[in-house]
Design an enzyme around this catalytic site. Structure first.
Site, PDB file in Angstrom:
ATOM      1  CE  LYS A 136      -9.492   4.325   6.828  1.00 52.96           C
ATOM      2  NZ  LYS A 136     -10.157   3.093   6.376  1.00 52.96           N
ATOM      3  CG  ASP A 193      -8.818   0.893  10.334  1.00 48.99           C
ATOM      4  OD1 ASP A 193      -9.405   1.701  11.051  1.00 48.99           O
ATOM      5  OD2 ASP A 193      -9.425   0.013   9.688  1.00 48.99           O
ATOM      6  CG  ASP A 236      -0.984   1.575   3.473  1.00 46.28           C
ATOM      7  OD1 ASP A 236      -0.789   1.221   4.656  1.00 46.28           O
ATOM      8  OD2 ASP A 236      -1.500   0.822   2.638  1.00 46.28           O
ATOM      9  N   GLY A 280       0.790  -1.245   0.000  1.00 46.67           N
ATOM     10  CA  GLY A 280       0.000   0.000   0.000  1.00 46.67           C
ATOM     11  C   GLY A 280       0.814   1.283   0.000  1.00 46.67           C
TER      12      GLY A 280
HETATM   13  P1  IMP Z   1      -4.940  -1.995  10.852  1.00 45.84           P
HETATM   14  O1  IMP Z   1      -4.146  -3.200  11.252  1.00 45.84           O
HETATM   15  O2  IMP Z   1      -6.387  -2.151  11.222  1.00 45.84           O
HETATM   16  O3  IMP Z   1      -4.374  -0.704  11.370  1.00 45.84           O
HETATM   17  O4  IMP Z   1      -4.973  -1.969   9.283  1.00 45.84           O
HETATM   18  C1  IMP Z   1      -4.093  -1.258   8.544  1.00 45.84           C
HETATM   19  C2  IMP Z   1      -4.023  -1.825   7.146  1.00 45.84           C
HETATM   20  O5  IMP Z   1      -5.331  -2.042   6.605  1.00 45.84           O
HETATM   21  C3  IMP Z   1      -3.356  -0.839   6.236  1.00 45.84           C
HETATM   22  O6  IMP Z   1      -1.970  -1.114   6.155  1.00 45.84           O
HETATM   23  C4  IMP Z   1      -4.056  -1.043   4.932  1.00 45.84           C
HETATM   24  O7  IMP Z   1      -3.388  -2.022   4.180  1.00 45.84           O
HETATM   25  C5  IMP Z   1      -5.420  -1.550   5.294  1.00 45.84           C
HETATM   26  N1  IMP Z   1      -6.421  -0.465   5.246  1.00 45.84           N
HETATM   27  C6  IMP Z   1      -7.012   0.152   6.298  1.00 45.84           C
HETATM   28  N2  IMP Z   1      -7.864   1.092   5.894  1.00 45.84           N
HETATM   29  C7  IMP Z   1      -7.825   1.087   4.536  1.00 45.84           C
HETATM   30  C8  IMP Z   1      -8.507   1.852   3.523  1.00 45.84           C
HETATM   31  O8  IMP Z   1      -9.333   2.752   3.756  1.00 45.84           O
HETATM   32  N3  IMP Z   1      -8.184   1.541   2.230  1.00 45.84           N
HETATM   33  C9  IMP Z   1      -7.290   0.575   1.902  1.00 45.84           C
HETATM   34  N4  IMP Z   1      -6.632  -0.151   2.810  1.00 45.84           N
HETATM   35  C10 IMP Z   1      -6.905   0.096   4.131  1.00 45.84           C
HETATM   36 MG    MG Z   2      -0.694  -1.728   4.539  1.00 42.55          MG
END
Ligand code: IMP
Ligand code: MG
Length: 194
Positions: free
Chosen positions: A142, A114, A111, A55
């Site tokens: 986010k 979340d 990238d 990403g």
């Molecule tokens: P986390 O482990 O929940 O923080 O997820 C993070 C990962 O989820 C990022 O590295 C992205 O690859 C993916 N991700 C989270 N939100 C989005 C989005 O809005 N669009 C695309 N990929 C996302």
């Molecule tokens: Mg990622």
């Protein structure tokens, strides 16, 4: 400008985009600011930028070009085992770094953060290799869905809880090649095409 992108009927992807969320020019000027900050903070330190595929590819490529001090770059690739494993923040390294990072000044470039689970796992695994320092640089934050909070040294944009694509970000591997960041139409978001 933003409408121009969406009226580009020559681009097959734009019909799936509801709204341009961050324009190409807004991305570029914010990325340049981050590159200038990093250049100031890391003068004389020869930092190593580490990205987790895929990403951050556009972000990394643009960020590198705005940095005006010597830097090196490396990549790691991970895949989650299952949805449950991912929810626990467990991922599998499918391509490790090429360079040793012990004693290096590492900037981990991501990238999107979340829930923070992916970032937490990766930062812990990098920290275990005992870098000289380790900071995080994230294009999109986010904050609303955060489960694990990690300090983010460099942050591009705060993002509400929308699923966005483009500028490297995908939905089922597609839309990475859009030059801006957009919100997918709901009918596209909830169906798997292809
Ligand atoms: P986390 O482990 O929940 O923080 O997820 C993070 C990962 O989820 C990022 O590295 C992205 O690859 C993916 N991700 C989270 N939100 C989005 C989005 O809005 N669009 C695309 N990929 C996302
Ligand atoms: Mg990622």
């Amino acid at each position: 400008m933003e409408d121009l992108w969406l009226s580009d009927t020559n681009n097959e992807l734009t019909k799936d985009i509801q709204q341009v969320f961050v324009s190409t020019s807004a991305l570029q000027s914010r990325v340049r600011e981050l590159g200038q900050e990093i250049s100031r903070d890391y003068r004389g330190k020869n930092p190593l930028l580490v990205g987790a595929l895929k990403g951050m590819i556009f972000f990394m490529a643009d960020l590198l070009r705005t940095i005006t001090i010597p830097v090196e770059v490396d990549f790691i690739a991970v895949s989650s085992y299952t949805n449950e494993a991912r929810d626990r923040g467990v991922v599998r390294v499918t391509k490790d770094l090429d360079l040793p990072i012990t004693g290096r000044h590492v900037i981990f470039v991501e990238d999107v953060v979340d829930t923070g689970l992916t970032l937490n796992y990766l930062v812990n695994s990098l920290r275990a290799r005992q870098p000289g320092s380790l900071e995080v640089c994230v294009l999109f934050n986010k904050a609303t869905r955060r489960l694990i909070d990690l300090p983010i040294r460099y942050k591009g944009f705060d993002l509400p809880d929308y699923f966005v694509v483009g500028y490297g970000l995908d939905h089922h591997e597609r839309y990475r090649n859009l030059p801006y960041v957009g919100i997918l139409k709901p009918e596209v978001l909830f169906t798997r095409n292809g």
